[in-house]
Design a protein around this motif. Structure first.
Motif, PDB file in Angstrom:
ATOM      1  N   HIS A 150      24.634   2.522 -13.053  1.00 64.19           N
ATOM      2  CA  HIS A 150      24.666   1.442 -12.067  1.00 64.19           C
ATOM      3  C   HIS A 150      23.440   1.392 -11.164  1.00 64.19           C
ATOM      4  CE1 HIS A 150      28.922   1.733 -13.281  1.00 64.19           C
ATOM      5  NE2 HIS A 150      28.947   0.435 -13.026  1.00 64.19           N
ATOM      6  N   THR A 151      22.404   2.139 -11.506  1.00 60.41           N
ATOM      7  CA  THR A 151      21.133   2.070 -10.778  1.00 60.41           C
ATOM      8  C   THR A 151      20.011   2.076 -11.805  1.00 60.41           C
ATOM      9  OG1 THR A 151      20.699   4.452 -10.593  1.00 60.41           O
ATOM     10  CG2 THR A 151      22.180   3.513  -8.962  1.00 60.41           C
ATOM     11  N   ILE A 152      18.773   2.013 -11.322  1.00 63.38           N
ATOM     12  CA  ILE A 152      17.634   2.036 -12.240  1.00 63.38           C
ATOM     13  C   ILE A 152      17.204   3.460 -12.582  1.00 63.38           C
ATOM     14  CG2 ILE A 152      16.801  -0.193 -11.429  1.00 63.38           C
ATOM     15  CD1 ILE A 152      14.563   1.349  -9.925  1.00 63.38           C
ATOM     16  N   ILE A 153      17.938   4.457 -12.088  1.00 64.03           N
ATOM     17  CA  ILE A 153      17.556   5.851 -12.365  1.00 64.03           C
ATOM     18  C   ILE A 153      17.589   6.136 -13.866  1.00 64.03           C
ATOM     19  CG2 ILE A 153      18.235   8.263 -12.005  1.00 64.03           C
ATOM     20  CD1 ILE A 153      19.042   7.531  -9.186  1.00 64.03           C
ATOM     21  N   GLY A 154      18.451   5.431 -14.592  1.00 65.95           N
ATOM     22  CA  GLY A 154      18.491   5.603 -16.038  1.00 65.95           C
ATOM     23  C   GLY A 154      17.191   5.231 -16.725  1.00 65.95           C
ATOM     24  N   ASP A 155      16.334   4.460 -16.043  1.00 68.39           N
ATOM     25  CA  ASP A 155      15.040   4.054 -16.607  1.00 68.39           C
ATOM     26  C   ASP A 155      13.953   5.105 -16.398  1.00 68.39           C
ATOM     27  OD1 ASP A 155      16.328   1.664 -17.110  1.00 68.39           O
ATOM     28  OD2 ASP A 155      15.457   0.619 -15.380  1.00 68.39           O
ATOM     29  N   TYR A 156      14.212   6.094 -15.539  1.00 68.63           N
ATOM     30  CA  TYR A 156      13.160   7.027 -15.148  1.00 68.63           C
ATOM     31  C   TYR A 156      12.701   7.910 -16.306  1.00 68.63           C
ATOM     32  CZ  TYR A 156      14.236   6.189 -10.154  1.00 68.63           C
ATOM     33  OH  TYR A 156      14.422   5.637  -8.921  1.00 68.63           O
ATOM     34  N   GLN A 157      11.378   8.071 -16.394  1.00 73.33           N
ATOM     35  CA  GLN A 157      10.753   9.014 -17.308  1.00 73.33           C
ATOM     36  C   GLN A 157       9.647   9.743 -16.550  1.00 73.33           C
ATOM     37  OE1 GLN A 157      11.983   9.668 -20.243  1.00 73.33           O
ATOM     38  NE2 GLN A 157      13.442   7.964 -20.265  1.00 73.33           N
ATOM     39  N   SER A 158       9.171  10.838 -17.104  1.00 76.84           N
ATOM     40  CA  SER A 158       8.119  11.627 -16.453  1.00 76.84           C
ATOM     41  C   SER A 158       6.912  10.747 -16.125  1.00 76.84           C
ATOM     42  CB  SER A 158       7.676  12.768 -17.368  1.00 76.84           C
ATOM     43  OG  SER A 158       8.744  13.649 -17.618  1.00 76.84           O
ATOM     44  N   GLY A 159       6.397  10.936 -14.913  1.00 73.06           N
ATOM     45  CA  GLY A 159       5.230  10.186 -14.471  1.00 73.06           C
ATOM     46  C   GLY A 159       5.554   8.952 -13.656  1.00 73.06           C
ATOM     47  N   ARG A 160       6.801   8.541 -13.643  1.00 74.55           N
ATOM     48  CA  ARG A 160       7.171   7.341 -12.884  1.00 74.55           C
ATOM     49  C   ARG A 160       7.051   7.595 -11.395  1.00 74.55           C
ATOM     50  NH1 ARG A 160      11.380   2.716 -14.118  1.00 74.55           N
ATOM     51  NH2 ARG A 160      11.676   1.839 -12.037  1.00 74.55           N
ATOM     52  N   ARG A 161       6.522   6.620 -10.676  1.00 75.18           N
ATOM     53  CA  ARG A 161       6.394   6.703  -9.226  1.00 75.18           C
ATOM     54  C   ARG A 161       7.618   6.073  -8.588  1.00 75.18           C
ATOM     55  NH1 ARG A 161       2.203   9.302  -6.730  1.00 75.18           N
ATOM     56  NH2 ARG A 161       1.179   7.552  -5.717  1.00 75.18           N
ATOM     57  N   ASP A 189       0.817  -1.220   0.000  1.00 75.56           N
ATOM     58  CA  ASP A 189       0.000   0.000   0.000  1.00 75.56           C
ATOM     59  C   ASP A 189       0.850   1.269   0.000  1.00 75.56           C
ATOM     60  OD1 ASP A 189      -2.353  -1.437  -0.012  1.00 75.56           O
ATOM     61  OD2 ASP A 189      -2.659  -1.309   2.162  1.00 75.56           O
ATOM     62  N   LEU A 190       2.025   1.219   0.640  1.00 80.64           N
ATOM     63  CA  LEU A 190       2.802   2.436   0.880  1.00 80.64           C
ATOM     64  C   LEU A 190       3.996   2.628  -0.054  1.00 80.64           C
ATOM     65  CD1 LEU A 190       2.839   2.390   4.793  1.00 80.64           C
ATOM     66  CD2 LEU A 190       1.331   3.700   3.279  1.00 80.64           C
ATOM     67  N   THR A 191       4.295   1.620  -0.870  1.00 81.67           N
ATOM     68  CA  THR A 191       5.469   1.699  -1.741  1.00 81.67           C
ATOM     69  C   THR A 191       5.099   1.312  -3.173  1.00 81.67           C
ATOM     70  OG1 THR A 191       6.237  -0.599  -1.547  1.00 81.67           O
ATOM     71  CG2 THR A 191       6.820   0.913   0.249  1.00 81.67           C
ATOM     72  N   SER A 192       6.088   1.357  -4.040  1.00 84.95           N
ATOM     73  CA  SER A 192       5.865   0.980  -5.444  1.00 84.95           C
ATOM     74  C   SER A 192       6.166  -0.491  -5.711  1.00 84.95           C
ATOM     75  CB  SER A 192       6.735   1.850  -6.360  1.00 84.95           C
ATOM     76  OG  SER A 192       8.113   1.574  -6.133  1.00 84.95           O
ATOM     77  N   ILE A 193       6.455  -1.262  -4.669  1.00 85.26           N
ATOM     78  CA  ILE A 193       6.829  -2.668  -4.851  1.00 85.26           C
ATOM     79  C   ILE A 193       5.739  -3.450  -5.582  1.00 85.26           C
ATOM     80  CG2 ILE A 193       7.259  -4.843  -3.610  1.00 85.26           C
ATOM     81  CD1 ILE A 193       9.706  -3.150  -3.658  1.00 85.26           C
ATOM     82  N   GLY A 194       4.489  -3.143  -5.290  1.00 81.84           N
ATOM     83  CA  GLY A 194       3.384  -3.857  -5.927  1.00 81.84           C
ATOM     84  C   GLY A 194       3.288  -3.641  -7.423  1.00 81.84           C
ATOM     85  N   GLN A 195       3.980  -2.615  -7.936  1.00 80.89           N
ATOM     86  CA  GLN A 195       3.950  -2.325  -9.372  1.00 80.89           C
ATOM     87  C   GLN A 195       4.993  -3.133 -10.148  1.00 80.89           C
ATOM     88  OE1 GLN A 195       4.357   1.954  -9.805  1.00 80.89           O
ATOM     89  NE2 GLN A 195       2.951   2.328  -8.105  1.00 80.89           N
ATOM     90  N   LEU A 196       5.878  -3.830  -9.414  1.00 84.14           N
ATOM     91  CA  LEU A 196       6.916  -4.607 -10.080  1.00 84.14           C
ATOM     92  C   LEU A 196       6.318  -5.796 -10.814  1.00 84.14           C
ATOM     93  CD1 LEU A 196       9.657  -4.687  -7.293  1.00 84.14           C
ATOM     94  CD2 LEU A 196       9.555  -3.170  -9.279  1.00 84.14           C
TER      95      LEU A 196
END
Length: 220
Positions: free
Chosen positions: A167-178, A69-76
């Motif tokens: 070396h992180t997933i930050i390279g995957d980030y785009q606008s709207g990402r939680r 409920d409190l994190t983005s883990i459920g979206q994985l």
């Protein structure tokens, strides 16, 4: 306890709903699992998860309803990439800042643009967390310890160097990402200390307000 220095990027191999909560199997062949035991904590996108199985090149963890409920883990989903960090050991080098792995809220990526060889990101935090985010302070985004370059209300700016992008997933980030946010724990303790005896009052009545600070000599 963690430092926010990502050790590896893992991949979700399996995601299975079980009685309302979730069981995750995450693999990361580049991470050394030799010193990990059952019951150890692994920060996964900044969320402290407990290893309940160790299949060799990764771990299996149960994720509670509250965490979902409190994190983005459920979206994985199967194939999703995740930031991983093993729990800090007493002899570890402290390269980031104090990270508990307890997510304070979900933020959103507002924008991304090149800045020489780096990338400049603007993120928006939940309104209730804005007071804990300071210029040149520390914040954890999906488990990564980062420095805040600029603050504008609930929005804050980050400058991400090429190494962190790679070396992180930050390279995957785009606008709207939680994204999962954890604010600096020192800011939370400082707020609590300023409340003094008022901290013992029921939740909701013990709040830092301008009038409270003035009454107690913090403002003139």
């Amino acid at each position: 306890m963690f430092t926010g220095i990502i050790e590896a990027v893992g991949t979700v191999k399996a995601s299975e709903r079980q009685g309302g909560d979730l069981r995750l199997h995450i693999e990361a062949s580049e991470l050394d699992w030799g010193d990990v035991q059952l019951g150890d904590s692994i920060a996964t996108n900044g969320v402290c998860l407990t290893a309940v199985e160790l299949p060799g090149n990764g771990f299996v963890a149960d994720v509670s309803i509250e965490t979902l409920d409190l994190t983005s883990i459920g979206q994985l989903k199967v194939g999703s990439r995740v930031n991983l960090e093993k729990a800090m050991m007493p002899k570890s080098r402290f390269g980031g800042h104090i990270v508990s792995g307890h997510v304070d809220g979900l933020g959103e990526v507002v924008s991304r643009q090149p800045d020489a060889r780096s990338e400049r990101f603007v993120l928006r935090a939940p309104a209730e967390l804005a007071k804990y985010i300071a210029h040149k302070g520390s914040i954890t985004v999906d488990g990564t310890s980062l420095t805040v370059n600029k603050v504008n209300g609930a929005e804050f700016e980050l400058n991400i160097v090429p190494h962190t992008i790679a070396h992180t997933i930050i390279g995957d980030y785009q606008s709207g990402r939680r994204v999962n946010l954890e604010v600096d724990v020192i800011a939370r303790y400082l707020e609590r200390l300023l409340l003094g005896e008022k901290a013992a009052e029921p939740e909701g009545s013990a709040k830092l307000t301008e009038s409270f600070l003035a009454e107690n000599g913090y403002l003139r």
